[in-house]
Enzyme design. Structure first.
Site, mmCIF file in Angstrom:
data_model
loop_
_atom_site.group_PDB
_atom_site.id
_atom_site.type_symbol
_atom_site.label_atom_id
_atom_site.label_comp_id
_atom_site.label_asym_id
_atom_site.label_seq_id
_atom_site.Cartn_x
_atom_site.Cartn_y
_atom_site.Cartn_z
ATOM 1 N N TYR A 262 31.779 43.054 41.805
ATOM 2 C CA TYR A 262 31.561 42.280 40.257
ATOM 3 C C TYR A 262 30.212 41.911 40.098
ATOM 4 O O TYR A 262 29.935 41.408 38.792
ATOM 5 C CB TYR A 262 32.520 41.198 40.302
ATOM 6 N N HIS B 255 38.073 45.122 49.445
ATOM 7 C CA HIS B 255 38.403 45.384 48.087
ATOM 8 C C HIS B 255 39.310 46.613 48.001
ATOM 9 O O HIS B 255 40.157 46.372 47.105
ATOM 10 C CB HIS B 255 37.102 45.673 47.527
HETATM 11 P P1 NAP Z 1 44.134 40.583 33.045
HETATM 12 O O1 NAP Z 1 44.109 39.168 33.767
HETATM 13 O O2 NAP Z 1 45.975 41.045 33.339
HETATM 14 O O3 NAP Z 1 44.253 40.531 31.496
HETATM 15 C C1 NAP Z 1 42.875 40.014 30.970
HETATM 16 C C2 NAP Z 1 42.662 40.449 29.620
HETATM 17 O O4 NAP Z 1 43.794 39.620 29.005
HETATM 18 C C3 NAP Z 1 41.361 40.130 29.044
HETATM 19 O O5 NAP Z 1 41.146 40.999 28.029
HETATM 20 C C4 NAP Z 1 41.546 38.510 28.193
HETATM 21 O O6 NAP Z 1 41.183 38.524 26.975
HETATM 22 C C5 NAP Z 1 43.260 38.717 27.912
HETATM 23 N N1 NAP Z 1 43.824 37.454 27.792
HETATM 24 C C6 NAP Z 1 43.826 36.643 28.945
HETATM 25 N N2 NAP Z 1 44.768 35.500 28.507
HETATM 26 C C7 NAP Z 1 45.284 35.700 27.584
HETATM 27 C C8 NAP Z 1 46.292 35.091 26.509
HETATM 28 N N3 NAP Z 1 46.813 33.908 27.129
HETATM 29 N N4 NAP Z 1 46.713 35.850 25.560
HETATM 30 C C9 NAP Z 1 46.241 36.941 25.361
HETATM 31 N N5 NAP Z 1 45.180 37.587 25.979
HETATM 32 C C10 NAP Z 1 44.724 37.189 27.063
HETATM 33 O O7 NAP Z 1 43.531 41.573 33.711
HETATM 34 P P2 NAP Z 1 42.164 41.708 34.670
HETATM 35 O O8 NAP Z 1 40.846 40.992 34.132
HETATM 36 O O9 NAP Z 1 42.022 43.285 34.933
HETATM 37 O O10 NAP Z 1 42.451 41.200 36.041
HETATM 38 C C11 NAP Z 1 42.793 39.713 36.442
HETATM 39 C C12 NAP Z 1 41.565 39.826 37.669
HETATM 40 O O11 NAP Z 1 42.049 40.407 38.654
HETATM 41 C C13 NAP Z 1 40.414 40.052 37.335
HETATM 42 O O12 NAP Z 1 39.467 39.608 36.918
HETATM 43 C C14 NAP Z 1 39.817 40.196 38.919
HETATM 44 O O13 NAP Z 1 39.276 39.143 39.628
HETATM 45 C C15 NAP Z 1 41.003 40.978 39.414
HETATM 46 N N6 NAP Z 1 41.171 42.431 39.641
HETATM 47 C C16 NAP Z 1 41.110 42.954 40.935
HETATM 48 C C17 NAP Z 1 41.174 44.335 41.138
HETATM 49 C C18 NAP Z 1 41.099 44.835 42.489
HETATM 50 O O14 NAP Z 1 40.998 45.970 42.826
HETATM 51 N N7 NAP Z 1 41.298 44.061 43.368
HETATM 52 C C19 NAP Z 1 41.367 45.190 39.906
HETATM 53 C C20 NAP Z 1 41.463 44.717 38.644
HETATM 54 C C21 NAP Z 1 41.264 43.327 38.595
HETATM 55 P P3 NAP Z 1 39.763 37.259 26.898
HETATM 56 O O15 NAP Z 1 39.013 37.173 28.192
HETATM 57 O O16 NAP Z 1 39.399 37.494 25.750
HETATM 58 O O17 NAP Z 1 40.858 35.865 26.771
#
Ligand code: NAP
Length: 282
Positions: free
Chosen positions: A50, A112
């Protein structure tokens, strides 16, 4: 707000919801992690790939200093990348992550992605075991491992990961992985817990549950995660959303509401097209 804890199989514990930090970097990343800590998040997820460990670490250290919050109250998690899968390289990677985070010890270090095509996940896991023996990692776990790969690292090392961070949201509920984790005593951590850009906020199963409890659709989805026993890692750059995403311990979904959300996906169909058996992340 105090966040309930989940017990880990190494005798430690972890907050039952955390803050996702991809793709938060630089000044925006710093502000987002600071406001998440201000809102009450006590588990912060990062990764070498990241490219934000420096920012995450600075935000955490500044927050601890200014708020008087003890180090032991915050769980910091990072992940080593595929290009560091040789055992010695994995150990170095953990040391470098700790230095970038500005911490003597990282609470949770994960692999990861397993990258089975490269085939060095056993070496990488031995490196994490070594990192734990050095005291650089308090707890060690994995991300994106499937059932056979979990079995292989446990058989090779005799050490069971404390958690496996996998794609998990209402369109991909990962029943087989959750059952295997329960059998092995591994915590299921959910990435993209809201469903990211394919979040089902207006779908009746989610919208109706949210309306019935006077919460947002995102809160209903996160509550569904908590009640399944998953540890969700929602990401938001918006302070208001960060706060409401954390506020999911004051209501409970009924069995029919849970079942309706769980029925949204097509079993076995991934949403973000990243199958651990074939995906490589270097
Ligand atoms: P997520 O948390 O499911 O969704 C994030 C999105 O949702 C952002 O666009 C955010 O926009 C929006 N959002 C957040 N809260 C909201 C709400 N209350 N109402 C409406 N929209 C909302 O998806 P993600 O970021 O892919 O996953 C979360 C975390 O998982 C990542 O940040 C990372 O740390 C981890 N991850 C790990 C892997 C892996 O391979 N291990 C892969 C992907 C992700 P805003 O920011 O504009 O609020």
């Amino acid at each position: 707000m105090s966040i309930p804890q989940l017990n880990l199989n190494d005798g430690t514990s972890i907050p039952s919801i955390g803050f996702g930090t991809w793709p938060l970097v630089g000044a925006e990343g710093y502000r987002a992690v600071r406001s998440a800590l201000d809102a009450g998040y006590r588990l912060i997820d990062s990764a070498v790939n990241y490219e934000n460990e420096g920012t995450v670490g600075k935000a955490i250290r500044d927050f601890m200093r200014e708020s008087g919050t003890p180090r032991g109250d915050i769980t910091v998690q990072t992940k080593i990348p595929g290009r560091h899968h040789d055992t010695g390289r994995a150990v170095q990677s953990g040391f470098e992550s700790a230095a970038r985070l500005g911490l003597d010890q990282i609470d949770v270090v994960l692999i990861h992605w397993p990258n089975p095509i490269t085939g060095k996940y056993l070496e990488a896991w031995r490196g994490l075991v070594e990192l734990q023996n050095h005291g650089i990692a308090r707890s060690i776990g994995v991300s994106n491992f499937n059932v056979p790969l979990l079995g292989e690292i446990i058989a090779d090392s005799g050490v069971t990961p404390v958690l496996n961070q996998i794609e998990l949201h209402p369109l991909f509920i990962q029943e087989e992985m959750r059952a295997e984790h329960a059998r092995l005593g591994i915590v299921t951590q959910s990435w993209s817990p809201l469903g990211k850009r394919k979040a089902q906020y207006t779908t009746p199963a989610v919208a109706d549950a949210a309306a019935a409890h006077g919460v947002t659709p995102a809160q209903a989805v996160l509550r569904w995660q908590i009640q399944l026993g998953n540890l969700p890692l929602p990401k938001s750059a918006t302070p208001e959303r960060q706060a409401s995403n954390l506020d999911v311990f004051g209501f409970a979904l009924s069995e029919p509401e849970m079942a309706a959300i769980s029925a949204l996906g097509t079993p076995g169909e991934r949403l973000f097209d990243a199958d651990p058996a074939t995906h490589e992340e270097m």
